[in-house]
Scaffold this active site. Structure first.
Site, PDB file in Angstrom:
ATOM      1  N   ASP A  37       1.033  -1.422   0.135  1.00  0.00           N
ATOM      2  CA  ASP A  37      -0.010  -0.035   0.192  1.00  0.00           C
ATOM      3  C   ASP A  37       0.688   1.368  -0.203  1.00  0.00           C
ATOM      4  O   ASP A  37       0.337   2.623   0.431  1.00  0.00           O
ATOM      5  CB  ASP A  37      -0.730  -0.270   1.381  1.00  0.00           C
ATOM      6  CG  ASP A  37      -0.228  -0.124   2.455  1.00  0.00           C
ATOM      7  OD1 ASP A  37       1.488  -0.425   2.493  1.00  0.00           O
ATOM      8  OD2 ASP A  37      -0.548   0.174   3.583  1.00  0.00           O
ATOM      9  N   HIS A 240      24.929   5.010 -19.357  1.00  0.00           N
ATOM     10  CA  HIS A 240      23.483   5.212 -18.285  1.00  0.00           C
ATOM     11  C   HIS A 240      23.749   4.384 -16.682  1.00  0.00           C
ATOM     12  O   HIS A 240      22.520   3.928 -16.361  1.00  0.00           O
ATOM     13  CB  HIS A 240      22.009   4.664 -18.456  1.00  0.00           C
ATOM     14  CG  HIS A 240      21.456   5.371 -19.581  1.00  0.00           C
ATOM     15  ND1 HIS A 240      19.886   5.069 -20.869  1.00  0.00           N
ATOM     16  CD2 HIS A 240      21.993   6.968 -20.318  1.00  0.00           C
ATOM     17  CE1 HIS A 240      20.486   6.528 -21.969  1.00  0.00           C
ATOM     18  NE2 HIS A 240      21.124   7.175 -21.118  1.00  0.00           N
ATOM     19  N   ASP A 257      26.601  12.657 -14.456  1.00  0.00           N
ATOM     20  CA  ASP A 257      25.358  13.268 -14.489  1.00  0.00           C
ATOM     21  C   ASP A 257      23.991  13.689 -14.140  1.00  0.00           C
ATOM     22  O   ASP A 257      23.186  12.428 -13.462  1.00  0.00           O
ATOM     23  CB  ASP A 257      25.037  12.352 -15.809  1.00  0.00           C
ATOM     24  CG  ASP A 257      23.708  13.034 -17.024  1.00  0.00           C
ATOM     25  OD1 ASP A 257      22.807  14.385 -16.574  1.00  0.00           O
ATOM     26  OD2 ASP A 257      23.790  12.827 -18.037  1.00  0.00           O
ATOM     27  N   ASP A 268      19.308  20.091 -17.114  1.00  0.00           N
ATOM     28  CA  ASP A 268      20.361  18.530 -16.543  1.00  0.00           C
ATOM     29  C   ASP A 268      21.787  18.529 -17.407  1.00  0.00           C
ATOM     30  O   ASP A 268      21.978  19.643 -18.579  1.00  0.00           O
ATOM     31  CB  ASP A 268      19.686  17.980 -18.289  1.00  0.00           C
ATOM     32  CG  ASP A 268      20.733  16.433 -19.242  1.00  0.00           C
ATOM     33  OD1 ASP A 268      21.135  16.241 -18.109  1.00  0.00           O
ATOM     34  OD2 ASP A 268      19.643  15.494 -19.435  1.00  0.00           O
ATOM     35  N   HIS A 347      26.138   8.643 -29.001  1.00  0.00           N
ATOM     36  CA  HIS A 347      24.959   9.164 -29.042  1.00  0.00           C
ATOM     37  C   HIS A 347      25.118  10.074 -29.473  1.00  0.00           C
ATOM     38  O   HIS A 347      25.651  10.758 -29.850  1.00  0.00           O
ATOM     39  CB  HIS A 347      24.429   9.502 -27.245  1.00  0.00           C
ATOM     40  CG  HIS A 347      26.011   9.683 -26.458  1.00  0.00           C
ATOM     41  ND1 HIS A 347      25.660  11.426 -26.877  1.00  0.00           N
ATOM     42  CD2 HIS A 347      26.318  10.168 -25.505  1.00  0.00           C
ATOM     43  CE1 HIS A 347      26.767  12.131 -26.053  1.00  0.00           C
ATOM     44  NE2 HIS A 347      27.501  10.959 -24.961  1.00  0.00           N
ATOM     45  N   HIS A 351      19.354  16.658 -26.970  1.00  0.00           N
ATOM     46  CA  HIS A 351      17.787  16.545 -25.913  1.00  0.00           C
ATOM     47  C   HIS A 351      16.828  17.969 -26.273  1.00  0.00           C
ATOM     48  O   HIS A 351      17.287  18.436 -26.331  1.00  0.00           O
ATOM     49  CB  HIS A 351      17.535  15.385 -25.847  1.00  0.00           C
ATOM     50  CG  HIS A 351      17.562  15.188 -24.845  1.00  0.00           C
ATOM     51  ND1 HIS A 351      17.153  16.468 -23.438  1.00  0.00           N
ATOM     52  CD2 HIS A 351      18.288  14.931 -24.206  1.00  0.00           C
ATOM     53  CE1 HIS A 351      17.832  15.788 -22.310  1.00  0.00           C
ATOM     54  NE2 HIS A 351      19.449  15.469 -23.122  1.00  0.00           N
ATOM     55  N   HIS A 358      13.945  14.364 -21.255  1.00  0.00           N
ATOM     56  CA  HIS A 358      13.916  14.148 -23.335  1.00  0.00           C
ATOM     57  C   HIS A 358      12.319  15.300 -23.189  1.00  0.00           C
ATOM     58  O   HIS A 358      11.304  14.390 -23.547  1.00  0.00           O
ATOM     59  CB  HIS A 358      14.161  13.097 -22.900  1.00  0.00           C
ATOM     60  CG  HIS A 358      14.946  12.690 -23.036  1.00  0.00           C
ATOM     61  ND1 HIS A 358      15.499  11.007 -23.033  1.00  0.00           N
ATOM     62  CD2 HIS A 358      16.606  13.217 -22.202  1.00  0.00           C
ATOM     63  CE1 HIS A 358      16.890  11.259 -22.436  1.00  0.00           C
ATOM     64  NE2 HIS A 358      17.566  12.542 -22.313  1.00  0.00           N
ATOM     65  N   GLU A 381      25.298  17.913 -25.398  1.00  0.00           N
ATOM     66  CA  GLU A 381      26.475  17.095 -24.231  1.00  0.00           C
ATOM     67  C   GLU A 381      27.295  16.007 -25.594  1.00  0.00           C
ATOM     68  O   GLU A 381      26.731  15.172 -25.197  1.00  0.00           O
ATOM     69  CB  GLU A 381      25.919  16.662 -23.635  1.00  0.00           C
ATOM     70  CG  GLU A 381      24.074  15.762 -24.417  1.00  0.00           C
ATOM     71  CD  GLU A 381      22.928  14.531 -23.616  1.00  0.00           C
ATOM     72  OE1 GLU A 381      23.760  14.042 -23.225  1.00  0.00           O
ATOM     73  OE2 GLU A 381      21.848  15.308 -23.863  1.00  0.00           O
ATOM     74  N   TYR A 385      33.832   8.007 -25.125  1.00  0.00           N
ATOM     75  CA  TYR A 385      33.955   6.631 -23.895  1.00  0.00           C
ATOM     76  C   TYR A 385      35.001   6.044 -24.887  1.00  0.00           C
ATOM     77  O   TYR A 385      34.839   5.330 -25.841  1.00  0.00           O
ATOM     78  CB  TYR A 385      32.470   6.091 -24.352  1.00  0.00           C
ATOM     79  CG  TYR A 385      31.861   7.302 -23.485  1.00  0.00           C
ATOM     80  CD1 TYR A 385      31.667   7.921 -22.231  1.00  0.00           C
ATOM     81  CD2 TYR A 385      30.883   8.251 -25.491  1.00  0.00           C
ATOM     82  CE1 TYR A 385      30.282   8.641 -22.531  1.00  0.00           C
ATOM     83  CE2 TYR A 385      30.283   8.828 -24.945  1.00  0.00           C
ATOM     84  CZ  TYR A 385      30.027   9.427 -23.585  1.00  0.00           C
ATOM     85  OH  TYR A 385      28.809  10.388 -23.633  1.00  0.00           O
ATOM     86  N   ARG A 402      32.552  13.001 -20.145  1.00  0.00           N
ATOM     87  CA  ARG A 402      31.190  13.572 -21.262  1.00  0.00           C
ATOM     88  C   ARG A 402      31.009  15.337 -20.040  1.00  0.00           C
ATOM     89  O   ARG A 402      30.966  14.860 -18.954  1.00  0.00           O
ATOM     90  CB  ARG A 402      29.504  13.427 -21.166  1.00  0.00           C
ATOM     91  CG  ARG A 402      28.471  13.494 -21.321  1.00  0.00           C
ATOM     92  CD  ARG A 402      27.066  12.436 -21.728  1.00  0.00           C
ATOM     93  NE  ARG A 402      26.513  12.619 -20.735  1.00  0.00           N
ATOM     94  CZ  ARG A 402      26.806  11.036 -20.115  1.00  0.00           C
ATOM     95  NH1 ARG A 402      27.773  10.299 -20.897  1.00  0.00           N
ATOM     96  NH2 ARG A 402      26.691  10.876 -18.887  1.00  0.00           N
ATOM     97  N   GLU A 404      28.222  18.718 -20.690  1.00  0.00           N
ATOM     98  CA  GLU A 404      26.410  18.289 -20.948  1.00  0.00           C
ATOM     99  C   GLU A 404      26.145  20.086 -20.116  1.00  0.00           C
ATOM    100  O   GLU A 404      26.668  20.402 -18.826  1.00  0.00           O
ATOM    101  CB  GLU A 404      25.753  17.793 -20.636  1.00  0.00           C
ATOM    102  CG  GLU A 404      24.217  17.618 -21.170  1.00  0.00           C
ATOM    103  CD  GLU A 404      23.090  16.524 -20.236  1.00  0.00           C
ATOM    104  OE1 GLU A 404      23.700  15.753 -19.171  1.00  0.00           O
ATOM    105  OE2 GLU A 404      22.007  16.796 -21.139  1.00  0.00           O
TER     106      GLU A 404
END
Length: 433
Positions: A37, A240, A257, A268, A347, A351, A358, A381, A385, A402, A404
């Protein structure tokens, strides 16, 4: 946050004007059980909130276009007992007044009232195909209306995905939205600064995640805008990665990130920096390459360019850099054409950003990249890698970077909304400060 009802009513009227005729029905998000619950923290549906500013669950907005436009809300009744347990509810009467609706009904009356609102309307717009249960409920209302055919009543003959209008409107932010996004960016920038200062060898990734979450809430954010990525060493090459459970080692990089949501709008941000506060020579070379790619991409964010212009600029800089670092061999144009660069940069460069991290909006129109317009908000971004391989110099093994930032397109270029330390000198000075 207190709703500005005039802003939301004006948005609803824009939708009604664009529709011209028919009915739009948008439900907020359902509560989702975590176990037994208890529920996950509630977060309203972005389309619904963009139209209403109303944050309670179990609510539906109905917009009727035509000669006699109507703004209608369905929401929960007041309930003294439930409010003891769960907190305040507006109830239909107060919600109609506070949120500037023409009419408001109890949520429990939805099945009785909705078919009446659909009678003799030429079209019905809603978010088609997103939730099977909601699709079934809408079909049930339509069949109820169709059941009255012998009395001369007809149901809408056209079904339209409401995102046709809503996505286009959400894509270009108004002043109210940009103010909220600037504040989300400010909170998130502060969190990244705190995280950098807290990082050192021997601490765990989750300790840095805790610093971020603490800074978000201290800044007034409702929640993280998305699950934070705190990835050290080889984990930074997992795009991710969200386990955030490893100890951070001397000599590794840390990729964060993470960003906050404020007023239902997301920031972001990604930053990558050395765990010990000082870049190695190889780390610095790779970092400077990604930084140059981001600068080229940000320079390409301006009216007159299209959505893919920043990505194209970043890919060219990164591919040349991969050749210079000995990661790729060949001519840059050929390496771009063959997508050879995607071994180390897999990538895209950004975005849309807004209520959703996104955010809503198509990237192409009739097969062509859409032009950038003032008020559009996006991330920039680029990354690099480098997983271990026989043909990769040892010094670059397990480097994941990265960088961004969030930008809004302006009349003459773009405004960068986020600004944690970014150059090598800024990062090292901040971490050793």
């Amino acid at each position: 946050m207190q709703a500005d009802s005039a802003i939301y009513r004006a948005r609803r009227q824009r939708v009604i004007d664009e529709m011209g005729e028919g009915v739009m029905v948008i439900a907020t998000a359902p509560e989702v059980a975590r176990n037994r619950d208890t529920h996950y923290p509630y977060r309203h549906d972005s389309y619904f909130y963009w139209l209403t500013g109303f944050a309670e669950p179990e609510a539906v907005v109905v917009l009727i276009a035509g000669d006699q436009p109507r703004h209608i809300l369905f929401c929960r009744e007041r309930n003294d007992e439930r409010e003891i347990w769960d907190g305040f509810r507006y109830g239909p009467a107060a919600a109609r007044e506070v949120f500037a609706f023409d009419e408001a009904f109890a949520f429990d009356a939805l099945d009785a009232e909705l078919p009446k609102l659909l009678e003799n309307q030429p079209q019905l717009a809603y978010i088609i195909g997103r939730e099977a249960a909601w699709d079934a409920q809408v079909m049930g209302w339509l069949n109820t209306v169709r059941g009255k055919a012998r009395s001369g009543v007809h149901a809408p003959v056209r079904m339209v995905d409401a995102r046709v209008w809503l996505d286009e409107m959400r894509l270009v932010k108004d002043g109210h939205e940009l103010a909220l996004m600037r504040h989300a960016a400010e909170i998130s920038t502060g969190a990244h600064r705190a995280a950098m200062r807290a990082t050192r060898p021997g601490r765990h990734e989750y300790e840095i995640e805790a610093e971020l979450l603490s800074a978000f809430r201290r800044g007034g954010a409702e929640a993280p805008a998305y699950t934070s990525i705190v990835a050290s060493g080889a984990n930074a090459c997992v795009l991710h990665y969200v386990f955030n459970n490893k100890p951070m080692r001397d000599g590794d990089l840390l990729l964060i990130d993470a960003a906050a949501e404020f007023g239902s709008y997301a920031a972001d941000i990604t930053r990558t920096f050395p765990v010990n506060g000082t870049f190695s020579a190889a780390q610095k070379d790779a970092y400077e390459l990604v930084l140059a790619a981001q600068a080229a991409a940000i320079d390409a964010v301006r009216p007159g360019n299209h959505w893919n212009s920043p990505h194209e600029a970043a890919v060219r800089v990164l591919t040349q850099g991969m050749v210079d670092l000995g990661l790729l061999k060949g001519e840059v144009d050929g390496l771009i054409e063959s997508s050879a660069y995607s071994r180390f940069y897999m990538h895209r460069t950004g975005h849309w950003l807004g209520m959703d991290v996104h955010d809503a909006g198509d990237y192409k129109i009739k097969g062509a990249w859409r032009p950038l317009l003032p008020g559009m908000t996006l991330t920039v971004e680029p990354g690099l890698y480098i997983r271990p391989a026989d043909d990769v110099p040892d010094a670059f093994h397990n480097i994941g970077i990265r960088i961004e930032d969030d930008v809004v397109v302006t009349a003459s270029g773009c405004e960068v909304l986020t600004n944690p330390p970014k150059t090598v000198a800024e990062i090292e000075a901040w971490m050793h400060g």
